[in-house]
Enzyme design. Structure first.
Site, PDB file in Angstrom:
ATOM      1  CG  ASP A 102       5.420   3.519   1.895  1.00  0.00           C
ATOM      2  OD1 ASP A 102       5.432   4.114   2.994  1.00  0.00           O
ATOM      3  OD2 ASP A 102       4.402   3.403   1.189  1.00  0.00           O
ATOM      4  CG  PHE A 146      -1.848   1.207   1.232  1.00  0.00           C
ATOM      5  CD1 PHE A 146      -2.961   1.226   0.405  1.00  0.00           C
ATOM      6  CD2 PHE A 146      -1.600   2.321   2.029  1.00  0.00           C
ATOM      7  CE1 PHE A 146      -3.823   2.328   0.376  1.00  0.00           C
ATOM      8  CE2 PHE A 146      -2.457   3.425   2.009  1.00  0.00           C
ATOM      9  CZ  PHE A 146      -3.569   3.419   1.176  1.00  0.00           C
ATOM     10  CE  LYS A 198      -0.947   5.714   7.804  1.00  0.00           C
ATOM     11  NZ  LYS A 198      -0.614   5.186   6.479  1.00  0.00           N
TER      12      LYS A 198
HETATM   13  C1  LIG Z   1      -0.869   5.414   5.093  1.00  0.00           C
HETATM   14  C2  LIG Z   1       0.135   4.930   4.123  1.00  0.00           C
HETATM   15  C3  LIG Z   1       0.342   5.595   2.902  1.00  0.00           C
HETATM   16  C4  LIG Z   1      -0.514   6.759   2.452  1.00  0.00           C
HETATM   17  O1  LIG Z   1      -0.424   7.860   3.298  1.00  0.00           O
HETATM   18  P1  LIG Z   1      -1.536   9.033   3.146  1.00  0.00           P
HETATM   19  O2  LIG Z   1      -1.096  10.036   4.163  1.00  0.00           O
HETATM   20  O3  LIG Z   1      -2.862   8.415   3.422  1.00  0.00           O
HETATM   21  O4  LIG Z   1      -1.437   9.545   1.782  1.00  0.00           O
HETATM   22  C5  LIG Z   1       1.337   5.129   2.079  1.00  0.00           C
HETATM   23  N1  LIG Z   1       2.102   4.073   2.420  1.00  0.00           N
HETATM   24  C6  LIG Z   1       1.937   3.419   3.582  1.00  0.00           C
HETATM   25  C7  LIG Z   1       2.837   2.284   3.920  1.00  0.00           C
HETATM   26  C8  LIG Z   1       0.937   3.818   4.464  1.00  0.00           C
HETATM   27  O5  LIG Z   1       0.748   3.139   5.595  1.00  0.00           O
END
Ligand SMILES: *Cc1c(COP(=O)(O)O)cnc(C)c1O
Length: 392
Positions: free
Chosen positions: A214, A129, A243
């Site tokens: 990521d 994701f 986050k």
């Molecule tokens: C939450 C998340 C995203 C997206 O972040 P947003 O602030 O919602 O755009 C991307 N990668 C990972 C691993 C995430 O947990």
């Protein structure tokens, strides 16, 4: 109740009006223990007094000037992030997916900059994701994310997470980078093996590829290290974070080595709001707190304690729970009934968790949660599991 908000979220019928530490209070006065942390965002709890002070002090001084001018808080936060990581350069964003967009643009620009413009493609992983922009749904690739939104941004391929041989086999003449979450979050709290991360680093070095991580969910102390890749003793070339970085204020960042960032010169990328003075004031305070002596040691102690408690919970409710997995305070419990049922039973017992892939519930508490709040939250999960057992 009809709402004028676009109905893209399957929201729980809860609405909170006040937070303090790991507790949230509903309009009707009911108090909930927060084991979801706003999806790993409220890293230092709700209404953290140090963060509130940093934000209000900045709010009384200056909100926004734009990136037409230098932003001292941004310079300071970039310096801290560079000091604490592999990175030399930082670009600030308002969200995680924007940080990932910067990462992918940077990787492509790097190869264009070194006169290999044909290298545009990125190998990513199944069940990943990376956010919800058009680019990042293509990067993750799952049917659930992309259905109905085509045509998709080309250049991404997907191999099974953890499969080094499949990754190597996917490398071709056009490959620019490998992209992964060191701990898959939405995918169900799946940590990469150290050997897998080390293998990916070696593949990138051998083939001249960039390694993009990521760490939007697993970074900023969540796993018990400042960044999850530290466990494997390897570093990426580019990393997206968000986050926990803002502790609840929207803030993301794309970190990179000087080499990987070489193509990103003036005019190549930008954001109106990214790295604004308010966001960076909060980010600076978050980084100050999580890098204090003993902060991560305490996270690891709490994490060990919580893990024991959760293992015991699973043993007590073998018809509801399977196994516990994850790192630090980024934990998942595999469920044997639909995970949404467990999350809902948690609501009935006033404890919040987050559903994830592979039928897990995610446990993502504030990193500074107290031991007594941990005990209370697990006891509420125990009651929630009992509610479910009664109906099995
Ligand atoms: C939450 C998340 C995203 C997206 O972040 P947003 O602030 O919602 O755009 C991307 N990668 C990972 C691993 C995430 O947990």
């Amino acid at each position: 109740m009809t709402s004028a908000v676009l109905p893209t979220y399957a929201r729980a019928p809860l609405s909170f009006v006040k937070g303090e530490g790991s507790w949230l209070t509903e309009e009707n006065g009911l108090r909930y223990l927060d084991f979801g942390g706003g999806i790993a965002v409220n890293a230092l709890g709700h209404a953290n007094p140090e963060l509130a002070a940093a934000l209000s002090e900045q709010a009384g001084a200056l909100w926004h000037t734009s990136n037409l001018y230098r932003i001292p808080n941004q310079e300071r936060l970039a310096k801290v992030l560079a000091h604490e990581t592999f990175a030399d350069k930082v670009f600030f964003t308002n969200s995680g997916t924007e940080a990932m967009e910067c990462a992918v643009k940077m990787a492509r620009k790097y190869f264009s900059h070194i006169n290999q413009p044909e290298k545009t493609d990125i190998i990513a992983f199944q069940a990943a994701f990376h956010g919800r922009t058009l680019g990042m749904i293509a990067a993750a690739g799952s049917e659930k994310l992309v259905a109905g939104f085509g045509p998709l941004l080309p250049g991404f391929s997907h191999v099974p997470f953890g499969d080094l041989a499949a990754t190597e086999a996917a490398i071709g003449d056009k490959t620019a980078a490998i992209l992964l979450e060191p701990v898959q979050g939405e995918g169900g709290i799946v940590p990469a093996e150290d050997a897998f991360l080390q293998g990916l680093r070696a593949l990138c070095d051998a083939h001249g590829l960039l390694l993009i991580m990521d760490e939007i969910q697993c970074g900023v102390g969540r796993t018990g290290r400042l960044f999850a890749h530290e466990y494997a003793g390897v570093t990426p070339d580019i990393m997206a974070i968000a986050k926990g970085l803002g502790g609840g204020f929207p803030l993301g960042a794309c970190l990179a080595t000087d080499r990987a960032a070489a193509g990103m010169v003036a005019g190549t990328h930008g954001s109106t709001f990214g790295g604004n003075p308010l966001a960076c004031a909060v980010g600076l305070k978050v980084m100050e707190i999580v890098t204090r002596d003993e902060f991560l040691a305490t996270v690891n102690r709490r994490a060990g304690f919580l893990r024991q408690q959760l293992e015991a919970l699973v043993a007590t409710h073998p018809d509801v729970f399977g196994a516990v997995r994850g790192l630090g305070l980024m934990l998942g419990i595999v469920c044997k009934v639909p995970n949404t049922e467990v999350v809902n039973a948690g609501y009935d017992e006033q404890v919040l968790t987050v559903p994830g892939g592979q039928n897990v519930i995610r446990i993502l508490p504030a990193l500074n949660i107290s031991e007594s709040d941990l005990v209370e939250a697990v006891s509420r999960l125990d009651k929630a599991a009992t509610l479910i057992e009664v109906n099995l």
